[in-house]
Design an enzyme around this catalytic site. Structure first.
Site, short mmCIF file in Angstrom:
data_model
loop_
_atom_site.label_atom_id
_atom_site.label_comp_id
_atom_site.label_asym_id
_atom_site.label_seq_id
_atom_site.Cartn_x
_atom_site.Cartn_y
_atom_site.Cartn_z
N HIS A 187 82.31 51.47 -42.72
CA HIS A 187 81.74 50.27 -41.85
C HIS A 187 82.67 49.15 -41.61
O HIS A 187 82.30 48.19 -40.93
CB HIS A 187 80.44 50.09 -42.50
CG HIS A 187 80.37 49.24 -43.89
ND1 HIS A 187 80.44 49.81 -45.03
CD2 HIS A 187 80.65 47.75 -43.97
CE1 HIS A 187 80.44 48.77 -46.01
NE2 HIS A 187 80.54 47.62 -45.51
N ASP B 60 81.55 56.43 -47.09
CA ASP B 60 81.79 55.21 -46.44
C ASP B 60 83.43 54.93 -46.53
O ASP B 60 83.59 53.80 -47.22
CB ASP B 60 80.88 54.19 -47.09
CG ASP B 60 80.68 53.10 -46.05
OD1 ASP B 60 81.50 52.88 -45.06
OD2 ASP B 60 79.69 52.17 -46.10
N SER C 203 83.13 45.01 -50.03
CA SER C 203 83.31 46.24 -49.09
C SER C 203 84.65 46.87 -49.19
O SER C 203 85.45 46.18 -48.58
CB SER C 203 82.63 46.18 -48.01
OG SER C 203 81.19 46.55 -48.07
N1 ARG Z 1 74.79 47.18 -46.82
C1 ARG Z 1 76.32 47.39 -46.79
C2 ARG Z 1 77.21 46.18 -46.65
O1 ARG Z 1 76.83 44.90 -46.20
C3 ARG Z 1 76.65 48.16 -45.70
C4 ARG Z 1 76.52 47.70 -44.31
C5 ARG Z 1 76.75 48.71 -43.14
N2 ARG Z 1 76.09 49.79 -43.20
C6 ARG Z 1 74.90 49.80 -42.35
N3 ARG Z 1 74.27 50.80 -42.54
N4 ARG Z 1 74.23 49.05 -41.53
O2 ARG Z 1 76.90 45.18 -46.20
N1 GLU Z 2 78.40 46.50 -47.74
C1 GLU Z 2 78.85 45.12 -48.23
C2 GLU Z 2 79.94 44.52 -47.24
O1 GLU Z 2 80.26 44.91 -46.33
C3 GLU Z 2 79.12 45.08 -49.70
C4 GLU Z 2 77.73 45.33 -50.19
C5 GLU Z 2 77.29 43.88 -51.09
O2 GLU Z 2 77.04 42.88 -50.06
O3 GLU Z 2 77.68 44.07 -52.21
O4 GLU Z 2 80.99 43.76 -47.84
#
Ligand code: ARG
Ligand code: GLU
Length: 716
Positions: A83, A219, A651
């Site tokens: 991502h 990921d 991330s």
């Molecule tokens: N929650 C994770 C992070 O902030 C991954 C975000 C991307 N993935 C998704 N399925 N939208 O940010």
């Molecule tokens: N998916 C998050 C990112 O893009 C990391 C998840 C979190 O917020 O801990 O940085």
């Protein structure tokens, strides 16, 4: 006696629980190393961060400004999340070569693809510059004067630090401006895409699994840093060569078990751990619920339209993912805070704090007003914050309004050009003429959004708090958002690609096309109202809160000399450490700390948008062809949970074992634990890591790009 007792009681209630904290790498020796060793770390602080010798820090990269990546070969190979590489992968994809769908693997360096605009930043050194930044700032000066001196000092110091070198630098405040640190950095600009799994693997589980445990997606994506012949950052050139880093992270396929030491090294974005009960109350009971309910309505509308129509689905997929990501995060955050009795915990701390302060007349004089004043400011701030939430999450959730707002940028540049000032008007106009907005736009969907959002606005914001023009529209249409929307969309040029194209074809001449446009007119009246009646006071309060918080933290540091304080995340390099650990999300439920490919197959839904599994992966699974990537129990591990304190920006961060070997890549947090941006609950807060063995398995066995492993230092 009483004072001692109070302070002691406070210390106990406040002692940072193991695992909480995002620590400054340059202060590990002074603050954390003993505790880290006690928890199993085998490295010295110098091996984690050093200015003179190579250390882990030299292999930690801020990737594309918002994510983290790690260097895993002496040829600049870097690993980050799928991502995080997503926009690069999407950018290089075409209908014929759909790398998002099918994945991408360069089979040699010639096939690696340069990605314009992508950067990789490495920290050279960090320095405490608090005294220098605050030089000349005295208590008797006005706030404005203090600000201007600080700003000037910062600018000067940033310049001096890198004069005559290729390095760059920035200074950031920590603890609300109690401390300042200087970061000297190197930014590489020739970054090439090396590989990415198909979305069915990299994004497996999609929005359904996002922020959730158990997790089954790989990921990750792989890039390479290129440098010039002197190993220095340079713009793209065919003559550039793979970057030779000061440190290469070894990769361990030996696995881990529950309780093992883990460490995350990366660039966490933003946390607010020192807020008052008033702030937490506002976030948990007002702001998060409002934003969540507005986004829920918005997502429902999008989803309905996307489900029935492939064109809309493609146009809205990215927008939807972005809106859904924070919708879900806030929902988890407010529930987590509630379950933790966060407000009551903060209140009880504030009581203890106040008692301790009151027991000492000098401290009472200096700090006694902080809590009452925070309470007072928040009673006003809360109302303004709601207005701002409505602005961002309701009014500007309407894409037509957002598009109209963009035209002010163009108009401003035009004005500059007409005044003969240096300008970028022509370049911007060319950009606007591409009409990119309409690639991700559907007028009918947006009309539904407008109707629903205006209706929410009418219900949620009383007449006297509305921008005057908007209110008069609402009155004229008798509170009927459907009729008002029909009027707006039937008379605007901003929701039609052709009309927008016409407007832009001679922007300087066709002023009447936007000046008399109802959407443009309304949007601007909203902006004007907010810029005069909401934002100035909001920013004023923000500043006061910051000053109060600064004193609040200072007072806490004075009171609790034995407690270790970590600064809130601010997109600078941090170390978090904890251990591999499971958790119990609710009564009667226990989660295991790791997942395996068996779970991928359990979730498999043939042809599904989110849960499809590529044929090749199913084959490997059936043959149990896991090679050296299998765990001792014969299963192929996919992901694991640990108690490292992380947030957005982490991330792609490397997750290390006690010896500083890579065991995985951080990519998410659990839903129950997203509250850790405000308060860390040791029983619930977990970071989610992609097991390096699954990454290597996908590269090697699935993609057939095992040649990349030859570059790595693999510990078997
Ligand atoms: N929650 C994770 C992070 O902030 C991954 C975000 C991307 N993935 C998704 N399925 N939208 O940010
Ligand atoms: N998916 C998050 C990112 O893009 C990391 C998840 C979190 O917020 O801990 O940085």
């Amino acid at each position: 006696m009483k004072i001692i007792f109070l302070v002691l009681a406070l210390c106990v209630s406040l002692i940072i629980k193991a695992d909480e904290g995002m620590w400054l790498p340059q202060l590990l020796n002074a603050m954390n190393i003993k505790d880290m060793k006690k928890n199993g770390l085998k490295l010295t602080a110098e091996q984690i961060y050093s200015i003179n010798k190579s250390s882990l820090k030299d292999a930690i990269v801020q990737f594309g400004g918002g994510c983290t990546a790690e260097i895993i070969s002496n040829q600049g190979l870097i690993l980050t999340n799928h991502h995080c590489g997503y926009s690069a992968i999407a950018f290089h994809s075409t209908i014929e070569k759909d790398y998002l769908k099918n994945g991408f693997w360069a089979m040699n360096k010639q096939q690696e693809i340069y990605t314009a605009g992508l950067t990789a930043m490495i920290i050279n050194r960090i320095e405490d510059v608090t005294a220098k930044v605050l030089k000349g700032v005295t208590a008797n000066l006005t706030d404005i004067k203090k600000d201007s001196i600080t700003k000037a000092n910062i600018k000067q110091l940033e310049k001096e630090a890198v004069a005559g070198t290729h390095y760059e630098s920035f200074i950031r405040p920590f603890f609300y401006g109690n401390e300042y640190y200087l970061f000297v950095t190197e930014t590489f600009k020739d970054i090439r895409m090396v590989g990415a799994p198909p979305s069915d693997i990299g994004k497996f589980g999609g929005e359904t699994d996002n922020w959730m445990w158990p997790r089954h997606n790989a990921d990750f994506s792989v890039f390479r840093i290129y440098a010039n012949k002197d190993n220095k950052p340079a713009e793209y050139s065919a003559d550039n060569v793979p970057y030779n880093p000061k440190h290469v992270i070894p990769v361990s396929v030996k696995g881990y078990k529950k309780g093992d030491f883990t460490m995350v090294y990366g660039f966490p974005g933003r946390t607010q751990e020192y807020l008052s009960s008033f702030a937490v109350d506002m976030i948990m009971n007002d702001s998060d619920p409002l934003k969540v309910s507005l986004r829920e309505k918005r997502l429902n509308i999008m989803e309905t339209d996307m489900r029935g129509n492939d064109t809309i689905r493609l146009a809205y997929a990215n927008k939807y993912a972005g809106i859904a990501n924070y919708y879900k995060k806030w929902l988890g955050e407010m529930n987590g805070l509630k379950n933790y009795n966060a407000v009551a915990k903060k209140e009880s701390f504030e009581n203890d704090f106040t008692n301790a302060i009151n027991a000492d007349p000098a401290k009472k004089e200096k700090y006694g007003f902080i809590i009452p004043q925070l309470k007072k400011v928040y009673s006003e701030y809360k109302i303004l914050n709601k207005q701002v939430d409505y602005y961002n999450e309701c009014l500007f959730a309407i894409d037509a309004f957002g598009y109209a707002r963009m035209y002010n940028v163009l108009l401003n540049e035009l004005k500059k050009k007409q005044k003969g000032l240096t300008n970028t008007y022509d370049a911007t106009l060319t950009e606007y003429k591409k009409l990119g907005f309409f690639n991700n736009y559907n007028r009918a969907t947006d009309m539904k959004l407008c109707e629903t959002m205006l209706n929410e606005y009418i219900k949620g914001v009383s007449s006297e708090n509305r921008p005057y023009i908007l209110d008069s529209f609402i009155v004229a249409y008798n509170n009927d958002s459907k009729k008002l929307t029909a009027f707006l969309y039937n008379n605007t040029n901003f929701t039609s690609k052709d009309k927008a194209a016409l407007m832009l074809s001679d922007f300087e001449k066709f002023t009447n096309l936007y000046e008399r446009d109802p959407v443009y007119y309304l949007t601007n009246s909203i902006i004007k109202y907010y810029s005069t009646s909401v934002f100035p006071q909001f920013q004023y309060d923000d500043r006061e809160i910051n000053e109060l918080q600064k004193l609040y933290v200072q007072a806490q540091k004075e009171l609790f000399k034995d407690k270790k304080f970590y600064p809130d995340a601010n997109s600078t390099l941090r170390v978090a450490y904890g251990k591999v650990n499971d958790y119990k999300p609710k009564d009667g439920v226990e989660y295991n700390y790791y997942t395996t490919i068996d779970g991928v197959m359990e979730k498999y839904i043939p042809g599904d948008e989110e849960f499809n599994v590529p044929a090749k992966l199913r084959e490997l699974y059936l043959k149990k062809d896991y090679g050296m990537y299998a765990d001792k129990n014969g299963k192929l591990p996919v992901a694991f949970t640990a108690s490292n304190h992380t947030t957005g920006g982490n991330s792609g961060s490397p997750v290390f074992n006690a010896k500083g070997e890579l065991i995985g890549t951080n990519f998410d947090r659990n839903w129950e634990g997203t509250m850790s941006d405000i308060m860390y609950n040791p029983n619930q807060c977990r970071n989610i890591t992609l097991d390096i063995r699954y990454t290597l398995f996908i590269i090697d066995k699935f993609a057939g790009a095992g040649y990349l492993l030859n570059e790595m230092k693999i510990i078997k």
